[in-house]
Design a protein around this motif. Sequence first.
Motif, PDB file in Angstrom:
ATOM      1  N   GLN A 268      59.686  57.515  20.250  1.00 51.17           N
ATOM      2  CA  GLN A 268      58.417  57.646  21.134  1.00 51.17           C
ATOM      3  C   GLN A 268      57.417  58.128  19.928  1.00 51.17           C
ATOM      4  O   GLN A 268      57.705  59.023  19.329  1.00 51.17           O
ATOM      5  CB  GLN A 268      58.648  58.809  22.224  1.00 51.17           C
TER       6      GLN A 268
ATOM      7  N   THR B  60      48.338  54.465  22.731  1.00 49.36           N
ATOM      8  CA  THR B  60      48.997  55.414  22.078  1.00 49.36           C
ATOM      9  C   THR B  60      48.411  56.365  20.881  1.00 49.36           C
ATOM     10  O   THR B  60      48.170  57.461  20.888  1.00 49.36           O
ATOM     11  CB  THR B  60      50.440  55.220  21.544  1.00 49.36           C
TER      12      THR B  60
ATOM     13  N   GLU C  70      47.204  60.097  20.839  1.00 44.77           N
ATOM     14  CA  GLU C  70      47.669  61.338  19.861  1.00 44.77           C
ATOM     15  C   GLU C  70      46.399  61.829  19.210  1.00 44.77           C
ATOM     16  O   GLU C  70      46.383  62.903  18.670  1.00 44.77           O
ATOM     17  CB  GLU C  70      48.580  60.512  19.126  1.00 44.77           C
TER      18      GLU C  70
END
Length: 78
Positions: A11, A25, A29
Amino acid sequence: DACGVAGRMMQADSGNWHPGVDDQTVQHELAHGMGLPDEYVADYYPMNNVGENNSMMVGGQTLYPRHLEKILDPTRCD
């Protein structure tokens, strides 16, 4: 358990990037880098505040006013 740990190793997170990571993603992040916390519950993060399903910090793409306020004032407590 070992399966859970192994699965999380694949992940992406702020310290674990891999080829093919999706834009959503990356945005999530990068938002962590600006001080935003996760807003979902997982077995390894049981104490997170829960946000809307479309929140960037859940898995969606929406930044809410609370996100911008936290980025602009990192000492703010939610």
